[in-house]
Design an enzyme around this catalytic site. Sequence first.
Site, PDB file in Angstrom:
ATOM      1  N   VAL A  90       0.829  -1.204   0.000  1.00  0.00           N
ATOM      2  CA  VAL A  90       0.000   0.000   0.000  1.00  0.00           C
ATOM      3  C   VAL A  90       0.866   1.257   0.000  1.00  0.00           C
ATOM      4  O   VAL A  90       0.615   2.208  -0.748  1.00  0.00           O
ATOM      5  CB  VAL A  90      -0.961  -0.002   1.212  1.00  0.00           C
ATOM      6  CG1 VAL A  90      -1.790   1.284   1.233  1.00  0.00           C
ATOM      7  CG2 VAL A  90      -1.879  -1.218   1.169  1.00  0.00           C
ATOM      8  N   CYS A  91       1.906   1.258   0.828  1.00  0.00           N
ATOM      9  CA  CYS A  91       2.803   2.418   0.895  1.00  0.00           C
ATOM     10  C   CYS A  91       3.465   2.701  -0.446  1.00  0.00           C
ATOM     11  O   CYS A  91       3.646   3.862  -0.837  1.00  0.00           O
ATOM     12  CB  CYS A  91       3.895   2.177   1.938  1.00  0.00           C
ATOM     13  SG  CYS A  91       3.285   1.921   3.605  1.00  0.00           S
ATOM     14  N   THR A  92       3.831   1.658  -1.147  1.00  0.00           N
ATOM     15  CA  THR A  92       4.487   1.825  -2.448  1.00  0.00           C
ATOM     16  C   THR A  92       3.565   2.541  -3.425  1.00  0.00           C
ATOM     17  O   THR A  92       3.999   3.452  -4.151  1.00  0.00           O
ATOM     18  CB  THR A  92       4.914   0.457  -3.004  1.00  0.00           C
ATOM     19  OG1 THR A  92       5.825  -0.159  -2.081  1.00  0.00           O
ATOM     20  CG2 THR A  92       5.571   0.595  -4.359  1.00  0.00           C
TER      21      THR A  92
END
Length: 260
Positions: A90-92
């Site tokens: 998700v962060c990516t």
Amino acid sequence: MASFLPRTAPRAFHSLRAATPRPTRFLQKPAAPLFRRFLATPAGERPRLLLGSTAPNFQAKTTHGDIDFHEFLGDKWGILFSHPADFTPVCTTELGAFAKLKDEFEKRGVKMIGLSANDLGSHEKWIEDINDISNTNLQFPIIADADRKIAFLYDMLDAQDLENIDEKGIAFTIRSVFIIDPAKKIRLTMMYPASCGRNTTEVLRVIDSLQTSDKKGIATPINWRVGDDVIVPPTVSTADAEKKFGEVREIRPYLRYTKI
């Protein structure tokens, strides 16, 4: 029960029975106003970060070198957003999306800075992945917060997610967003669980709302976008609003729209 009563209690009860009955009034102190009750709350029990409070300053290592946070912001608006860990899916996607909006944030005079709970070496390798996956060029700094000092300073933690810890048993950060104005005041916060990705469109929208409200002295309604009608604040009379903005459309005495 008797042990809790003073020795004079029996005589006191006898006197009460002998006396002429009369209505008894129990005086009760009025409840303190909410703000006064808040001030009476021990400092350690109050929220540390309130809207309108000064964003805590800190020094940190980032992918752009060592920074003093307040010096980094300068006289600009700023957005600080946290990530649970490097090389997470998700962060990516989030960092790739923010990187693509670099020009939009710069147009609004907003400096971006991310934070992730890993060291600089990990950040550098992760940025290569982000740029490759999202076909972008991430140019804003990412803070290395492996010891979670800044995460704790800004309450970027989830008390409910007991499994969201690293191999050292330290809690990962959640997805927090802090929008900070040029006076270093926290103007808006967003908190997401680690499983939920953010909406970059909403981040830009609320920045537009804050900046427009500051410049024009108005409020913005639900789902407002730049160019939509705005709301005349209740503190401004209709006559004054018409002098300032022109036409005012009154739905109710407390709900009035105008254009800017």
